[in-house]
Design a protein around this motif. Structure first.
Motif, PDB file in Angstrom:
ATOM      1  N   LYS A  60       0.849  -1.169   0.069  1.00 56.24           N
ATOM      2  CA  LYS A  60      -0.145  -0.082   0.080  1.00 56.24           C
ATOM      3  C   LYS A  60       0.860   1.332  -0.147  1.00 56.24           C
ATOM      4  O   LYS A  60       1.956   1.178   0.586  1.00 56.24           O
ATOM      5  CB  LYS A  60      -0.832  -0.083   1.196  1.00 56.24           C
ATOM      6  CG  LYS A  60      -1.596  -1.177   1.233  1.00 56.24           C
ATOM      7  CD  LYS A  60      -2.757  -1.043   2.445  1.00 56.24           C
ATOM      8  CE  LYS A  60      -3.995  -2.179   2.399  1.00 56.24           C
ATOM      9  NZ  LYS A  60      -5.008  -2.231   3.330  1.00 56.24           N
ATOM     10  N   ALA A  61       0.233   2.277  -0.410  1.00 54.35           N
ATOM     11  CA  ALA A  61       0.987   3.497  -0.653  1.00 54.35           C
ATOM     12  C   ALA A  61      -0.031   4.829  -0.072  1.00 54.35           C
ATOM     13  O   ALA A  61      -1.305   4.471  -0.250  1.00 54.35           O
ATOM     14  CB  ALA A  61       1.292   3.998  -1.738  1.00 54.35           C
ATOM     15  N   ARG A  62       0.562   5.689   0.619  1.00 57.23           N
ATOM     16  CA  ARG A  62      -0.172   6.790   1.488  1.00 57.23           C
ATOM     17  C   ARG A  62      -0.003   8.129   0.556  1.00 57.23           C
ATOM     18  O   ARG A  62       1.006   8.398   0.167  1.00 57.23           O
ATOM     19  CB  ARG A  62       0.141   6.843   2.763  1.00 57.23           C
ATOM     20  CG  ARG A  62      -0.854   7.817   3.580  1.00 57.23           C
ATOM     21  CD  ARG A  62      -0.425   7.877   5.129  1.00 57.23           C
ATOM     22  NE  ARG A  62      -0.577   6.560   5.617  1.00 57.23           N
ATOM     23  CZ  ARG A  62      -1.640   5.909   6.088  1.00 57.23           C
ATOM     24  NH1 ARG A  62      -3.208   6.570   5.981  1.00 57.23           N
ATOM     25  NH2 ARG A  62      -1.717   4.766   6.606  1.00 57.23           N
ATOM     26  N   ALA A  91       1.496  18.681 -17.073  1.00 52.95           N
ATOM     27  CA  ALA A  91       2.920  19.331 -16.646  1.00 52.95           C
ATOM     28  C   ALA A  91       2.917  20.096 -15.648  1.00 52.95           C
ATOM     29  O   ALA A  91       3.750  21.326 -15.557  1.00 52.95           O
ATOM     30  CB  ALA A  91       3.173  20.302 -18.052  1.00 52.95           C
ATOM     31  N   GLN A  92       2.380  19.780 -14.750  1.00 51.95           N
ATOM     32  CA  GLN A  92       2.267  20.649 -13.381  1.00 51.95           C
ATOM     33  C   GLN A  92       2.818  19.566 -12.357  1.00 51.95           C
ATOM     34  O   GLN A  92       3.073  18.476 -12.633  1.00 51.95           O
ATOM     35  CB  GLN A  92       0.831  21.074 -12.830  1.00 51.95           C
ATOM     36  CG  GLN A  92      -0.035  21.918 -13.939  1.00 51.95           C
ATOM     37  CD  GLN A  92       0.607  23.280 -13.962  1.00 51.95           C
ATOM     38  OE1 GLN A  92       0.825  23.788 -12.739  1.00 51.95           O
ATOM     39  NE2 GLN A  92       0.314  23.891 -14.992  1.00 51.95           N
ATOM     40  N   PRO A  93       3.349  20.454 -11.186  1.00 54.95           N
ATOM     41  CA  PRO A  93       3.985  19.646 -10.295  1.00 54.95           C
ATOM     42  C   PRO A  93       2.953  18.591  -9.473  1.00 54.95           C
ATOM     43  O   PRO A  93       1.976  18.939  -9.784  1.00 54.95           O
ATOM     44  CB  PRO A  93       4.487  20.578  -9.153  1.00 54.95           C
ATOM     45  CG  PRO A  93       4.637  21.918  -9.951  1.00 54.95           C
ATOM     46  CD  PRO A  93       3.551  21.690 -11.128  1.00 54.95           C
ATOM     47  N   ALA A  94       3.591  17.694  -9.030  1.00 50.39           N
ATOM     48  CA  ALA A  94       2.570  16.485  -8.032  1.00 50.39           C
ATOM     49  C   ALA A  94       1.711  17.575  -7.267  1.00 50.39           C
ATOM     50  O   ALA A  94       2.118  18.286  -6.494  1.00 50.39           O
ATOM     51  CB  ALA A  94       3.485  15.604  -7.681  1.00 50.39           C
ATOM     52  N   ALA A  95       0.379  17.053  -6.955  1.00 54.05           N
ATOM     53  CA  ALA A  95      -0.336  17.854  -5.999  1.00 54.05           C
ATOM     54  C   ALA A  95      -0.518  17.153  -4.681  1.00 54.05           C
ATOM     55  O   ALA A  95      -1.046  17.782  -3.772  1.00 54.05           O
ATOM     56  CB  ALA A  95      -1.955  17.541  -6.492  1.00 54.05           C
ATOM     57  N   ALA A  96       0.130  16.087  -4.586  1.00 53.53           N
ATOM     58  CA  ALA A  96       0.500  15.508  -3.226  1.00 53.53           C
ATOM     59  C   ALA A  96       1.807  14.596  -3.058  1.00 53.53           C
ATOM     60  O   ALA A  96       2.311  14.267  -4.184  1.00 53.53           O
ATOM     61  CB  ALA A  96      -0.854  14.509  -3.030  1.00 53.53           C
ATOM     62  N   THR A  97       1.997  14.177  -2.104  1.00 50.02           N
ATOM     63  CA  THR A  97       3.315  13.298  -1.945  1.00 50.02           C
ATOM     64  C   THR A  97       2.853  11.885  -1.637  1.00 50.02           C
ATOM     65  O   THR A  97       1.470  11.797  -1.094  1.00 50.02           O
ATOM     66  CB  THR A  97       4.052  13.869  -0.190  1.00 50.02           C
ATOM     67  OG1 THR A  97       4.679  14.919  -0.842  1.00 50.02           O
ATOM     68  CG2 THR A  97       4.867  12.817  -0.048  1.00 50.02           C
ATOM     69  N   VAL A  98       3.514  10.864  -2.159  1.00 51.54           N
ATOM     70  CA  VAL A  98       3.092   9.653  -1.840  1.00 51.54           C
ATOM     71  C   VAL A  98       4.131   8.836  -1.205  1.00 51.54           C
ATOM     72  O   VAL A  98       5.368   8.805  -1.716  1.00 51.54           O
ATOM     73  CB  VAL A  98       2.728   8.915  -3.516  1.00 51.54           C
ATOM     74  CG1 VAL A  98       2.456   7.475  -3.252  1.00 51.54           C
ATOM     75  CG2 VAL A  98       1.575   9.611  -4.174  1.00 51.54           C
ATOM     76  N   ARG A  99       3.971   8.335  -0.288  1.00 51.82           N
ATOM     77  CA  ARG A  99       4.849   7.304   0.443  1.00 51.82           C
ATOM     78  C   ARG A  99       4.446   5.798   0.559  1.00 51.82           C
ATOM     79  O   ARG A  99       3.357   5.566   0.675  1.00 51.82           O
ATOM     80  CB  ARG A  99       5.299   7.824   1.835  1.00 51.82           C
ATOM     81  CG  ARG A  99       5.899   9.219   1.893  1.00 51.82           C
ATOM     82  CD  ARG A  99       6.269   9.700   3.211  1.00 51.82           C
ATOM     83  NE  ARG A  99       6.915  10.938   3.220  1.00 51.82           N
ATOM     84  CZ  ARG A  99       8.291  11.195   3.060  1.00 51.82           C
ATOM     85  NH1 ARG A  99       8.917  10.133   2.964  1.00 51.82           N
ATOM     86  NH2 ARG A  99       8.686  12.399   3.284  1.00 51.82           N
ATOM     87  N   ALA A 100       5.460   4.811   0.649  1.00 49.49           N
ATOM     88  CA  ALA A 100       5.224   3.561   0.953  1.00 49.49           C
ATOM     89  C   ALA A 100       4.355   3.527   2.443  1.00 49.49           C
ATOM     90  O   ALA A 100       5.314   4.034   3.265  1.00 49.49           O
ATOM     91  CB  ALA A 100       6.471   2.568   0.841  1.00 49.49           C
ATOM     92  N   SER A 101       3.503   2.541   2.501  1.00 47.46           N
ATOM     93  CA  SER A 101       3.175   2.352   3.847  1.00 47.46           C
ATOM     94  C   SER A 101       3.433   1.054   4.335  1.00 47.46           C
ATOM     95  O   SER A 101       2.887   0.398   5.276  1.00 47.46           O
ATOM     96  CB  SER A 101       1.627   2.297   3.724  1.00 47.46           C
ATOM     97  OG  SER A 101       1.085   3.598   3.492  1.00 47.46           O
TER      98      SER A 101
END
Length: 325
Positions: A60-62, A91-101
């Motif tokens: 899973k990823a958060r 072509a915009q920066p990512a709107a959120a951070t994604v991390r491994a859970s």
């Protein structure tokens, strides 16, 4: 390394690729690379390009909004879910951070291969655009305080029942004494809540503000009018959907209703001479205390009407508990 049969199965379970023919899937397989992450490792950083399109194979990823207090969790992604398409398509920066859970296995399509894919498969581009639009609505709802504690499946259910309302500057959302069977959440813009009888402003509702919430639990005329101060977009939540589909937020809404009614009664009782555009002000302030070893600052709440002093005390308590009115 993953076998191509495994990758094919994962692609078939992904919304964007599920409609492709077997031949088209076969052509895609060589372009996906395998990646593994451990608990807490960063995959996509908010404010930076995503660098590719990712699909979860296992684990899973958060998804987290690091610009919100306490790093608001927007979603928990699982097997078959994809992310990164927003940055690639816009072509915009990512709107959120994604991390491994936890232990996480992904397959990744590079940015250049992704762009080649959507050029040669217009239907995939259309699907991704629909996915992006839904994700944007999902995230905008999740970022609103009233919905922030809902689970992903509840937010998705909410997306299916909410209506969108567009107002131009000067339009009324509803008028005082109108019958009401729905509440509204401000997505963007600004709404003035006013008593037309004496032309007094009761509040100004901005992004995330809840309007007309009494209609969700009581069948009574509107207590005030709602006027768009600028072009405004709102979500409409009707009473039946609220009572039958979203019982988890009823307590929160009922708490907001109680506070609003107290404010309204206090405002209408106040004998102070106020201008026609006065609004209820609950201003939180922090005062620094130099040389204090036990605490460097204290908080206070300032109000603009004497009759609101008791509510200011309640506001301080709720603010200390991270539950401001």
């Amino acid at each position: 390394l993953m076998k191509q049969d495994e990758i094919r199965k994962i692609l078939k379970g992904n919304m964007a690729f599920s409609t492709l023919e077997d031949r088209e899937l076969e052509e895609l397989l060589p372009y996906f690379s395998e990646h593994n992450y451990r608990l807490g490792e960063l995959i996509v950083r908010q404010g930076y390009p995503s660098g590719g399109y990712y699909i979860i194979v296992s684990g899973k990823a958060r998804v987290v909004d690091i610009e919100k207090k306490d790093n608001l969790t927007l979603a928990l992604l699982k097997k078959g879910d994809g992310f990164g398409e927003y940055s690639l398509l816009t072509a915009q920066p990512a709107a959120a951070t994604v991390r491994a859970s936890g232990r996480l296995q992904l397959i990744r399509l590079s940015e250049s291969d992704f762009k080649t894919l959507i050029k040669t498969n217009p239907s995939i581009k259309t699907t991704f655009q629909k996915v992006i639009q839904r994700h944007e609505h999902f995230n905008s709802l999740k970022r609103l305080t009233i919905f922030s504690e809902l689970q992903s499946d509840e937010i998705n259910l909410l997306l299916d029942i909410l209506e969108t309302v567009e107002l131009n500057k000067g339009d009324f959302l509803f008028r005082e004494n109108d019958s009401g069977d729905a509440a509204y959440v401000v997505h963007s813009g600004k709404i003035r809540i006013l008593s037309e009888e004496n032309n007094k402003t009761l509040s100004i509702e901005r992004e995330g503000g809840l309007i007309g919430e009494i209609a969700l639990i009581k069948d009574q005329p509107r207590m005030a009018s709602a006027l768009a101060m600028e072009n405004t977009r709102l979500y409409k939540l009707n009473r039946i959907a609220f009572q039958e589909v979203l019982p988890r937020i009823q307590n929160k809404v009922e708490s907001i209703i109680t506070n609003r009614m107290l404010k309204y009664k206090a405002f209408t009782r106040d004998k102070a001479k106020a201008s026609e555009t006065d609004e209820l002000q609950f201003i939180r302030e922090t005062h620094r205390i130099p040389y204090a070893w036990y605490k460097r600052s204290i908080s206070s709440v300032r109000v603009n009407l004497p009759s609101l002093a008791p509510l200011a005390c309640v506001e301080m308590i709720l603010y200390a508990c991270h539950r401001p009115m």
